[in-house]
Design a protein around this motif. Structure first.
Motif, PDB file in Angstrom:
ATOM      1  N   SER A 485       0.814  -1.231   0.000  1.00 53.39           N
ATOM      2  CA  SER A 485       0.000   0.000   0.000  1.00 53.39           C
ATOM      3  C   SER A 485       0.839   1.268   0.000  1.00 53.39           C
ATOM      4  N   GLY A 486       1.800   1.316  -0.936  1.00 51.92           N
ATOM      5  CA  GLY A 486       2.610   2.514  -1.078  1.00 51.92           C
ATOM      6  C   GLY A 486       1.824   3.682  -1.648  1.00 51.92           C
ATOM      7  N   PRO A 487       2.502   4.768  -2.021  1.00 48.51           N
ATOM      8  CA  PRO A 487       1.836   6.015  -2.406  1.00 48.51           C
ATOM      9  C   PRO A 487       0.767   5.878  -3.489  1.00 48.51           C
ATOM     10  N   ALA A 488       0.927   4.942  -4.409  1.00 50.82           N
ATOM     11  CA  ALA A 488      -0.037   4.818  -5.514  1.00 50.82           C
ATOM     12  C   ALA A 488      -1.309   4.063  -5.131  1.00 50.82           C
ATOM     13  N   TYR A 489      -1.381   3.553  -3.882  1.00 50.98           N
ATOM     14  CA  TYR A 489      -2.471   2.650  -3.516  1.00 50.98           C
ATOM     15  C   TYR A 489      -3.463   3.257  -2.522  1.00 50.98           C
ATOM     16  N   ASP A 490      -3.631   4.560  -2.630  1.00 52.98           N
ATOM     17  CA  ASP A 490      -4.665   5.286  -1.888  1.00 52.98           C
ATOM     18  C   ASP A 490      -4.549   5.156  -0.378  1.00 52.98           C
ATOM     19  N   PRO A 491      -3.329   5.202   0.170  1.00 52.30           N
ATOM     20  CA  PRO A 491      -3.239   5.216   1.633  1.00 52.30           C
ATOM     21  C   PRO A 491      -3.571   6.615   2.149  1.00 52.30           C
ATOM     22  N   GLU A 492      -4.007   6.674   3.382  1.00 55.87           N
ATOM     23  CA  GLU A 492      -4.230   7.999   4.001  1.00 55.87           C
ATOM     24  C   GLU A 492      -2.890   8.659   4.314  1.00 55.87           C
ATOM     25  N   ALA A 493      -1.841   7.865   4.414  1.00 57.64           N
ATOM     26  CA  ALA A 493      -0.502   8.423   4.594  1.00 57.64           C
ATOM     27  C   ALA A 493       0.531   7.374   4.212  1.00 57.64           C
ATOM     28  N   THR A 494       1.623   7.843   3.600  1.00 58.22           N
ATOM     29  CA  THR A 494       2.817   7.020   3.435  1.00 58.22           C
ATOM     30  C   THR A 494       3.895   7.668   4.279  1.00 58.22           C
ATOM     31  N   LEU A 495       4.263   6.998   5.354  1.00 58.42           N
ATOM     32  CA  LEU A 495       5.265   7.516   6.272  1.00 58.42           C
ATOM     33  C   LEU A 495       6.544   6.694   6.119  1.00 58.42           C
ATOM     34  N   ALA A 496       7.637   7.219   6.604  1.00 60.51           N
ATOM     35  CA  ALA A 496       8.897   6.468   6.559  1.00 60.51           C
ATOM     36  C   ALA A 496       9.696   6.767   7.803  1.00 60.51           C
ATOM     37  N   LEU A 497      10.455   5.778   8.226  1.00 59.53           N
ATOM     38  CA  LEU A 497      11.468   5.994   9.250  1.00 59.53           C
ATOM     39  C   LEU A 497      12.748   6.426   8.542  1.00 59.53           C
ATOM     40  N   PRO A 498      13.687   7.007   9.251  1.00 53.82           N
ATOM     41  CA  PRO A 498      14.914   7.500   8.588  1.00 53.82           C
ATOM     42  C   PRO A 498      15.737   6.382   7.947  1.00 53.82           C
ATOM     43  N   SER A 499      15.454   5.139   8.284  1.00 56.53           N
ATOM     44  CA  SER A 499      16.165   4.006   7.698  1.00 56.53           C
ATOM     45  C   SER A 499      15.566   3.572   6.364  1.00 56.53           C
ATOM     46  N   GLY A 500      14.508   4.246   5.894  1.00 56.71           N
ATOM     47  CA  GLY A 500      13.766   3.793   4.732  1.00 56.71           C
ATOM     48  C   GLY A 500      14.440   4.042   3.392  1.00 56.71           C
ATOM     49  N   GLU A 501      14.144   3.143   2.443  1.00 59.56           N
ATOM     50  CA  GLU A 501      14.582   3.266   1.050  1.00 59.56           C
ATOM     51  C   GLU A 501      13.454   2.770   0.148  1.00 59.56           C
ATOM     52  N   ILE A 502      13.222   3.473  -0.959  1.00 61.39           N
ATOM     53  CA  ILE A 502      12.219   3.051  -1.934  1.00 61.39           C
ATOM     54  C   ILE A 502      12.881   3.003  -3.305  1.00 61.39           C
ATOM     55  N   ALA A 503      12.801   1.827  -3.972  1.00 62.25           N
ATOM     56  CA  ALA A 503      13.498   1.690  -5.255  1.00 62.25           C
ATOM     57  C   ALA A 503      12.941   0.526  -6.048  1.00 62.25           C
TER      58      ALA A 503
END
Length: 590
Positions: A485-503
């Motif tokens: 349910s990342g940004p394209a999947y209609d979540p009310e929020a996409t949050l991340a911790l400082p350890s996060g990576e998206i690729a």
């Protein structure tokens, strides 16, 4: 008044004498036969038949005893509640199982069911009081036709209940029991209350199949009704014995299924039938015991240690669920997390490929001891279960880096899809905790249907209309961010911790895919390794969540210690969200 008559007088004679004397003297009469210390029959005068009814200081009119007719009915009920032939009652103890009415007492207290329907089902076929029974035979007892149905209260929650009586022909079902079960399902749909199935059945009675098997209102209608009830009211099944063939479908159609270790089994055919058809010599435990369905098939959501544990599990489960799809889940008092949220960042390793237990993240985010995990032994790369955040019920889908690096396999994809679907059906908000390299690749998983299973997970996430929040805990690579349910999947929020990576993929794979030829052209191993390191660092800068936040791909980078509070505030804000989907009959993904 007390009257004593001859010892050879019949019960009917005692009744007639009592009635005549009571009418003559206008008061309560007790008739004793012979030297008996207890009255054989008691006759009371109705209040309307006496001039001073209700005013007699003795109180006899207010202490009227049951009539003979009522006493006879109570005797019949008590006989029915004895269950099947005594020899089968005795075998239950050998199997470590409770008699069905004792089981109901364990579940719902001393009184068992609040009320029962169809207790007299098939009464005329076996009972001594039936005009159709010429000679009573204890071995042919069919009390309640082996199926108990009614309603009960489970820790304050009203539920519909169906329970097999294994002492009646091994809990098998026939025409009258089928009718009772169908009525219970239909009534659950009307009331909007959960249905609880306590199953201990060998299936349909083969020698009576003409009365229920292929009929329009026969046993096949069970599964039609299960389908109609699905997503309308929670259906919960507990297995207490071997459920074979037709009996096996109620558990798999239910939303949640609990098997009891050492008692229950679930299979499409018995070991004897399997051997006849395939030649395979196998015992029931190996064929369809709890370990099979908890670890391999996914048909068991939970495995209980014993009957008491099964009751505890279901009692906990229903606290996270509403009575029906029109309601919101119940809330509870807020409880502090089991572990301090301030320790969250220390749980997540700096190295993106190092394993850790996602349970350690969950226990710092949710209310203390509220994580109720489902299917813990099945598809272990993904955790699914209910929990509470600030007293609010939520469903959690979390990658588990401690198992196969958190990659999504076919089993774990199916597990997640089904859980998301159930949460959406019963209005339970969803929290995704993402740390995955994506869907697993290889010939093995292709044969197991990784694309089909992944499709189901993405479909369930896309179709869910409940509030959703996605937290990128560490890595979110490939289609893993879609399924979670990342940004394209209609979540009310996409949050991340400082350890996060998206690729699209991790640095190592990406560098190999893009720069393999150039790196191979560097002859000096040390220079080649240094160049690889530089390229990985450059790539990592592109996929770091700071870049994603800067480009507003994600909503916020949250200090780990604040994650619980952040999620609580957002779930509260979005609890009234209603999402529209295109009008259509239904989707085509199953």
């Amino acid at each position: 008044m007390k009257v004593r008559i001859a010892a050879d007088a019949s019960r009917d004679e005692a009744s007639a004498i009592a009635a005549a004397v009571a009418e003559h003297v206008g008061e309560r009469v007790e008739v004793y036969v012979g030297d008996s210390d207890d009255p054989t029959f008691v006759e009371s005068v109705a209040e309307a038949d006496t001039d001073d009814a209700g005013t007699d200081d003795s109180g006899d009119a207010d202490e009227a005893s049951p009539t003979e007719r009522e006493e006879r009915l109570r005797e019949e009920i008590a006989d029915i509640e004895r269950g099947g032939p005594e020899k089968y009652r005795e075998r239950l103890a050998e199997q470590g199982k409770l008699f069905v009415r004792d089981r109901l007492e364990l579940w719902f207290g001393e009184d068992g069911l609040d009320f029962e329907d169809g207790r007299f089902a098939n009464f005329d076929a076996w009972h001594a009081d039936s005009p159709e029974v010429e000679e009573y035979d204890d071995g042919t007892r069919l009390p309640a036709d082996g199926m108990l149905t009614g309603a009960a209260t489970l820790d304050g929650r009203r539920v519909h209940v169906a329970a097999n009586d294994f002492t009646v022909k091994a809990g098998s079902v026939a025409e009258r029991g089928v009718e009772k079960f169908l009525r219970l399902q239909q009534r659950a749909l009307k009331t909007g209350r959960p249905a609880l199935y306590l199953v201990d059945s060998s299936g349909g009675r083969i020698d009576q199949q003409r009365g229920f098997f292929a009929n329009r209102e026969g046993i096949g209608k069970f599964y039609y009704n299960h389908s109609i009830l699905s997503g309308a009211v929670p259906q919960i099944c507990v297995l207490y014995g071997p459920c074979i063939a037709g009996a096996a479908y109620t558990p798999v159609f239910s939303d949640f299924t609990v098997m009891v270790r050492g008692m229950s089994a679930l299979a499409i055919a018995s070991p004897r039938m399997v051997e006849m058809v395939t030649g395979e010599d196998i015992d029931l435990e190996t064929l369809g015991g709890p370990d099979v369905h908890a670890r391999h098939s996914g048909s068991a959501d939970l495995v209980a240690d014993d009957e008491e544990h099964a009751r505890e599990l279901v009692a906990d489960l229903v606290t996270y669920l509403p009575d029906n799809a029109e309601q919101k889940p119940p809330s509870a008092e807020t409880v502090a997390p089991a572990k301090s949220p301030e320790g969250l960042d220390g749980v997540v390793p700096t190295e993106p490929n190092k394993g850790y237990d996602m349970h350690r993240v969950i226990e710092r985010v949710v209310d203390g001891d509220s994580f109720f995990e489902l299917q813990p032994e099945y598809g272990r790369e993904v955790l699914t279960g209910f929990a509470r955040i600030d007293g609010r019920s939520v469903g959690i889908v979390a990658n588990q880096p401690a198992q196969r690096a958190g990659a999504i396999f076919p089993d774990s994809a199916r597990k997640a899809a089904e859980f998301v679907w159930k949460c959406d059906a019963y209005n339970v908000p969803l929290l995704y905790l993402c740390d995955t390299p994506g869907f697993m690749a290889g010939s093995g998983v292709e044969k197991e249907g990784i694309l089909e299973a992944g499709k189901k997970m993405i479909y369930a996430t896309s179709s869910a209309t409940v509030p959703k929040q996605c937290v990128v805990v560490r890595k979110a690579y490939g289609a893993g961010i879609y399924a979670m349910s990342g940004p394209a999947y209609d979540p009310e929020a996409t949050l991340a911790l400082p350890s996060g990576e998206i690729a699209i993929m991790g640095p190592e794979a990406a560098i190999n895919a893009v720069y393999a030829n150039k790196l191979d052209a560097i002859d000096d191993p040390e220079k080649r390794a240094e160049r690889e390191r530089e390229l990985r660092e450059e790539y990592r800068e592109d996929i770091d969540v700071h870049r994603m936040a800067s480009e507003v791909v994600i909503d916020e980078i949250v200090p780990p210690s604040d994650l619980r509070a952040e999620l609580a505030a957002r779930f509260e804000m979005y609890e009234t969200v209603e999402k529209d989907r295109p009008e259509k009959k239904h989707g085509t993904v199953l």
